[in-house]
Each structure stands twice: as structure tokens, then as C-alpha cells.
Design an enzyme around this catalytic site. Structure first.
Site, PDB file in Angstrom:
ATOM      1  N   SER A  13      -7.940  -6.118   2.622  1.00 42.05           N
ATOM      2  CA  SER A  13      -8.384  -4.774   2.237  1.00 42.05           C
ATOM      3  C   SER A  13      -8.732  -4.708   0.752  1.00 42.05           C
ATOM      4  CB  SER A  13      -7.263  -3.771   2.520  1.00 42.05           C
ATOM      5  OG  SER A  13      -6.102  -4.158   1.790  1.00 42.05           O
ATOM      6  N   CYS A  76      -4.261 -11.049   5.395  1.00 42.88           N
ATOM      7  CA  CYS A  76      -3.697  -9.704   5.378  1.00 42.88           C
ATOM      8  C   CYS A  76      -2.730  -9.579   6.550  1.00 42.88           C
ATOM      9  CB  CYS A  76      -4.832  -8.691   5.514  1.00 42.88           C
ATOM     10  SG  CYS A  76      -4.258  -6.994   5.672  1.00 42.88           S
ATOM     11  N   ASN A  77      -1.466  -9.323   6.260  1.00 41.19           N
ATOM     12  CA  ASN A  77      -0.456  -9.195   7.313  1.00 41.19           C
ATOM     13  C   ASN A  77      -0.738  -7.990   8.203  1.00 41.19           C
ATOM     14  OD1 ASN A  77       2.091 -11.109   6.450  1.00 41.19           O
ATOM     15  ND2 ASN A  77       0.931 -10.408   4.702  1.00 41.19           N
ATOM     16  N   THR A  78      -1.139  -6.892   7.582  1.00 41.31           N
ATOM     17  CA  THR A  78      -1.375  -5.655   8.328  1.00 41.31           C
ATOM     18  C   THR A  78      -2.486  -5.860   9.361  1.00 41.31           C
ATOM     19  OG1 THR A  78      -0.827  -4.495   6.290  1.00 41.31           O
ATOM     20  CG2 THR A  78      -1.825  -3.186   8.026  1.00 41.31           C
ATOM     21  N   CYS A 189       3.345  -8.908   2.717  1.00 40.36           N
ATOM     22  CA  CYS A 189       2.052  -8.304   2.377  1.00 40.36           C
ATOM     23  C   CYS A 189       1.423  -9.231   1.347  1.00 40.36           C
ATOM     24  CB  CYS A 189       2.241  -6.909   1.788  1.00 40.36           C
ATOM     25  SG  CYS A 189       0.722  -6.220   1.092  1.00 40.36           S
ATOM     26  N   HIS A 191      -0.632  -8.813  -0.945  1.00 38.14           N
ATOM     27  CA  HIS A 191      -0.695  -8.275  -2.315  1.00 38.14           C
ATOM     28  C   HIS A 191       0.526  -8.687  -3.151  1.00 38.14           C
ATOM     29  CE1 HIS A 191      -4.031  -5.770  -0.972  1.00 38.14           C
ATOM     30  NE2 HIS A 191      -4.192  -5.346  -2.209  1.00 38.14           N
TER      31      HIS A 191
HETATM   32  N1  DGL Z   1      -2.700  -7.026   1.813  1.00 39.89           N
HETATM   33  C1  DGL Z   1      -2.431  -6.400   3.045  1.00 39.89           C
HETATM   34  C2  DGL Z   1      -1.289  -7.026   3.819  1.00 39.89           C
HETATM   35  O1  DGL Z   1      -1.019  -8.202   3.688  1.00 39.89           O
HETATM   36  C3  DGL Z   1      -2.383  -4.893   3.151  1.00 39.89           C
HETATM   37  C4  DGL Z   1      -2.571  -3.984   2.016  1.00 39.89           C
HETATM   38  C5  DGL Z   1      -3.079  -2.598   2.453  1.00 39.89           C
HETATM   39  O2  DGL Z   1      -2.268  -1.739   2.817  1.00 39.89           O
HETATM   40  O3  DGL Z   1      -4.298  -2.444   2.450  1.00 39.89           O
HETATM   41  O4  DGL Z   1      -0.678  -6.383   4.616  1.00 39.89           O
END
Ligand code: DGL
Length: 309
Positions: A13, A76-78, A189, A191
Site C-alpha cells: 500500500s 504486505c501482510n494485510t 506488517c 512497514h
Molecule cells: N504494509 C502493510 C502490511 O504489511 C499494510 C499497511 C497498511 O495498512 O496499508 O500489512
């Protein structure tokens, strides 16, 4: 274009997938890479599963059309816990690597019987983490904590923050896990990889910090090898400018500057890569700076596609 000629695509994201791309590039300097930051839809963590699946499907359609990736890494985990299975079904000829919290080593090595996982609201709410932990080590419990403001901090504030401010922003989470008796913090996450040193500092000796960066790179490499799509594949090689197999692409090191000094001459990493941003507005100074730091050139996706997503 032959299938093995396409780039490896990393998608998030925002900036979260950048450390994953850099790690992969350091191990695979011969691969072409493409990064996509879906900043129009940032943050992913507050969205539901169906919305994310739809957003990611239409983004992938665009990216496939313009860059023909041979492999897609959902950095991205989400996105991975929410949409990976649906995306695999929707794009059967594109191999995917997902990024999921490193719950396995955390629950296997736990001494206290409690592992801490930090992620977005969506990731923590998903049944994936608890189900995996139960399967791997039913004797170990998992405590999840959602940290949307930490995602926001990394994406928009971190660059101008001092070391003390970075430590302050993660301290409440580390303490919450410590007080509960967890002996690990799983960075769930992407980030949060930007704050890895700070997490390690505050975790001290009694808590282990786990991340998925090497696991994701290894999985991508083995998938590429298995499908006969991997280029190079040797150990981290650095090639002098203009002398490598990719000619004029040889411009910069993984940090955006020239590669390390070799004996008598400068050496340069093999590939440059493009970073596609969604959203109509100009990249702005922050994105330009980030992209440069990761050796990427910024392109507005809408502009290349000639239409809004
Ligand atoms: N970097 C993303 C993750 O690993 C999600 C960040 C977001 O909420 O956009 O989950």
C-alpha cells in the site's frame, strides 16, 4: 516477451515492501524489479477483505498489462492474509509469494508460552494467525496487537523523526507485550521493518523480534528456480559499470548511490527498477527521496496506463 524475461513485482500500500525489495535485490542482482505502491488506497489495514481483494485485482490487472511480471510478491501482510488465495485463482498463470507474520519460529521457540504479533487491524482480526499458531504449537498462545498509527507514522512521519521519537512511538507496544509475558514480537506488517533496530533495542535480551524478510526472499527464489524463471542465482555479485550482462542499466547500488568500492574501481549493482505509484497527485519530495534511496525511478501508474484505475 519470454516468460523468464519479465520483472519480479513487489506490491504494498506504500513504502512497506521496499525493504523486502532491497533484500531480494541484494541476493538477486540480475533480476529486473518493479515496485508498486498503492498510495491511493493507503492504508490497507482499515479495509475489509472483499474491498482489498477487489482493489488488488484491478491493480494487478494494470500492472500485468504494463510490466508483464514473472512473479508477484505481495510485500504486505494485510493483502496476503486477505486476498492471496483469491488472487491466485484470479491470475492462475502468475506465481505469487505472500508475506505473512513469522508466527512459526515465534511459537516454536517460545519459553513463556506467549508470542506477540504486531500488525494492522485487518491482519490481527484475520483468523490466519491464531489458526497457524494452533497448528504449529498448540501449547503457545498468541497475543495480537493492531497498530494502525504506527503504519501511519512510518509512511508519513518517520523521515523527519528523531531516534528518540521513533523509540517513543513503539515503546507502548513493546511494553504491552512484555507486561503480558510474551517473549517475542513478530513484526506482522512490512512497514515495521523500517523500525527494526528500534524494536530490537527496546526488546532487549528477554524478547526476540521476528520478521519475514529472508523467508519471503527465499520463497521467491525457490519459486523462480522451480519454474525455470530465475536469472543468475549465484551469490551476491557486483559488476563494474558497463561491463555486466545488462549494459547501461548498471547505475547504482542498493541504496541508490554507487555500489561499494572494488579493488581499484567502483563497482555497481546490476539493475535499476521502476516504482509505480497509484493516485493522481505528483510523487512529491518524500517519494522522490525514498525512491532514490532504494535505487528506483518513480512513475505515476495512471499516467502510464492513460486512465484512472
Ligand atoms: N504494509 C502493510 C502490511 O504489511 C499494510 C499497511 C497498511 O495498512 O496499508 O500489512
Amino acid at each position: 516477451m519470454k516468460r523468464d524475461e519479465g520483472p519480479v513485482l513487489f506490491l504494498d500500500s506504500g513504502i512497506g515492501g521496499l525493504p523486502y525489495l532491497r533484500h531480494f535485490r541484494e541476493r538477486n542482482p540480475d533480476e529486473d524489479l518493479v515496485y508498486a505502491a498503492d498510495r491511493r488506497n493507503f492504508p490497507y489495514g482499515s479495509k475489509d477483505k472483499d474491498t482489498l481483494t477487489e482493489l488488488l485485482s484491478s491493480l494487478l490487472l494494470q500492472l500485468i498489462r504494463i510490466s508483464h511480471p514473472k512473479l508477484a510478491v505481495l510485500a504486505c501482510n494485510t493483502a496476503s492474509v486477505s486476498a492471496l488465495e483469491s488472487l491466485r485463482k484470479a491470475f492462475p498463470s502468475l506465481p505469487f509469494v505472500g508475506t505473512v507474520p513469522a508466527v512459526k519460529p515465534a511459537v516454536l521457540n517460545s519459553r513463556t508460552g506467549l508470542a506477540g504479533v504486531l500488525g494492522t487491524e485487518r491482519t490481527i482480526a484475520d483468523e490466519y494467525i491464531q489458526a497457524l499458531a494452533k497448528k504449529i504449537n498448540p501449547a503457545c498462545r498468541v497475543m495480537g496487537a493492531a497498530a494502525p498509527e504506527l503504519v501511519e507514522f512510518v509512511e508519513h512521519v518517520m523521515d523527519g523523526a528523531s531516534k528518540a521519537e521513533r523509540l517513543d512511538v513503539i515503546r507502548p507496544y513493546v511494553e504491552k507485550f512484555r507486561v503480558a509475558g510474551a517473549d517475542s514480537i513478530v513484526l506482522g506488517c512490512t512497514h515495521f521493518l523500517f523500525l527494526l533496530d528500534e524494536f530490537r533495542e527496546l526488546a532487549g535480551k528477554d524478547m526476540t523480534v521476528y520478521d519475514s524478510i529472508s523467508g519471503v526472499a527465499s520463497r521467491a527464489e525457490s519459486l523462480l528456480s522451480r519454474q525455470g524463471l530465475r536469472r543468475g542465482g549465484g551469490p551476491h555479485e557486483k559488476v563494474p559499470r558497463g561491463e555486466g550482462p545488462h549494459g547501461k542499466g548498471l547505475e547504482e547500488g542498493p541504496d541508490g548511490g554507487p555500489g561499494e568500492e572494488g579493488p581499484g574501481k567502483k563497482v555497481f549493482y546490476g539493475k535499476t527498477a521502476r516504482c509505480f505509484l497509484t493516485g493522481g497527485e505528483e510523487p512529491g519530495a518524500a517519494w522522490e527521496k525514498r525512491a532514490e534511496a532504494f535505487g528506483l525511478s518513480v512513475v505515476l501508474l495512471d499516467r502510464v496506463c492513460g486512465e484512472a484505475l
